[in-house]
Scaffold this motif. Structure first.
Motif, short mmCIF file in Angstrom:
data_model
loop_
_atom_site.label_atom_id
_atom_site.label_comp_id
_atom_site.label_asym_id
_atom_site.label_seq_id
_atom_site.Cartn_x
_atom_site.Cartn_y
_atom_site.Cartn_z
N GLY A 66 9.20 28.99 80.82
CA GLY A 66 9.72 28.20 81.64
C GLY A 66 11.13 28.53 82.06
N GLY A 67 11.95 28.69 81.01
CA GLY A 67 13.32 28.72 81.08
C GLY A 67 13.67 29.99 81.68
N ILE A 68 12.92 31.22 81.22
CA ILE A 68 13.06 32.65 82.23
C ILE A 68 12.70 32.52 83.68
N LEU A 69 11.93 31.53 83.91
CA LEU A 69 11.59 31.36 85.24
C LEU A 69 12.52 30.49 85.91
N ASP A 70 13.58 30.15 85.28
CA ASP A 70 14.82 29.42 85.66
C ASP A 70 14.30 27.96 85.78
N PHE A 71 13.42 27.34 85.11
CA PHE A 71 13.20 25.84 85.30
C PHE A 71 13.84 24.98 84.25
N ASP A 72 14.28 24.06 84.63
CA ASP A 72 15.17 22.97 83.97
C ASP A 72 14.16 22.46 82.70
N THR A 73 14.78 21.72 81.76
CA THR A 73 13.88 21.39 80.58
C THR A 73 12.85 20.07 81.26
N PHE A 74 13.06 19.52 82.13
CA PHE A 74 12.22 18.36 82.64
C PHE A 74 11.29 18.86 83.82
N ASP A 75 11.23 20.12 83.96
CA ASP A 75 10.59 20.46 85.28
C ASP A 75 8.98 20.62 84.98
N SER A 76 8.21 19.82 85.93
CA SER A 76 6.79 19.56 85.55
C SER A 76 6.10 20.92 85.71
#
Length: 220
Positions: A66-76
């Protein structure tokens, strides 16, 4: 990165009993993506210690992708990160490493697109906090909690002073600075944590200085 409550750290949809294995992993992945500055074709993720033993059950694999996809920690979307990565044609590979490390929650992320590669080693130290301890073979200590400028440069006299003078001219306050080099007189890495986000115009000014190879940034 600023948090208002514990739920901002762990995230309401975060998987796993430990923010070290979820929010911290997501932040390591996102720092790698930020420094890579584009969507990779391939991601090799190496887990060490506790990460290697429990990454599937604790959701560390989902979080770091998820981080590699540039999602923040709270991104569903993090819960579906593996599927999203596949849909975006990012080739994900996990590796369980047996080598001993100084910290049990250690991950190495290698992102590749064509001939461009970045290799980053991070540790999750608890409460969603991380430290980046290695970047492309350079040793460093980067918390990811503050905006930072990373300057790859030739190891020459006056480079550090030149960078510092540009930041001082623009009233950018330096909170922490360190320089790492693999060999005297060769390429070096300057890591500068600052008190505010730095506009791209200043990065371009830094890149125009003598002996500067590349300048990137991490925002909070």
């Amino acid at each position: 990165m600023k948090y208002r409550t514990v739920f901002d750290i762990i995230g309401p949809i975060m998987i796993g009993p430990s923010s070290s294995h979820t929010a911290g992993a997501a932040r390591i992945g996102r720092v790698a993506r930020t420094l890579f500055a584009e969507k990779p074709d391939r991601a090799d993720i190496y887990f060490y210690g506790s990460f290697a033993k429990t990454y599937r059950g604790h959701g560390t694999d989902v979080a770091i992708v998820g981080g590699i996809l540039d999602f923040d920690t709270f991104d569903s979307r993090i819960t579906n990160a593996l599927t999203i990565a596949k849909d975006e044609k990012i080739d994900i590979h996990f590796h369980e490493e047996e080598a001993l490390t100084d910290h049990p929650n250690t991950a190495k992320v290698v992102l590749t697109k064509g001939e461009v590669t970045i290799e980053l080693v991070g540790i999750s130290i608890g409460g969603g906090k991380i430290e980046i301890i290695e970047l492309n073979g350079f040793q460093l200590k980067l918390s990811g909690n503050h905006p930072a400028i990373l300057v790859v440069h030739n190891d020459r006299y006056g480079v550090i002073a030149g960078v510092s003078n540009v930041l001082a001219k623009h009233e950018i306050n330096i909170g922490h600075m360190e320089v790492s080099r693999k060999e005297k007189g060769k390429e070096a890495l300057m890591v500068i944590e600052v008190d505010q986000n730095v506009p791209n115009t200043i990065l371009k000014e830094l890149e125009s200085l003598p002996n500067i190879v590349k300048v990137t940034k991490i925002h909070d």
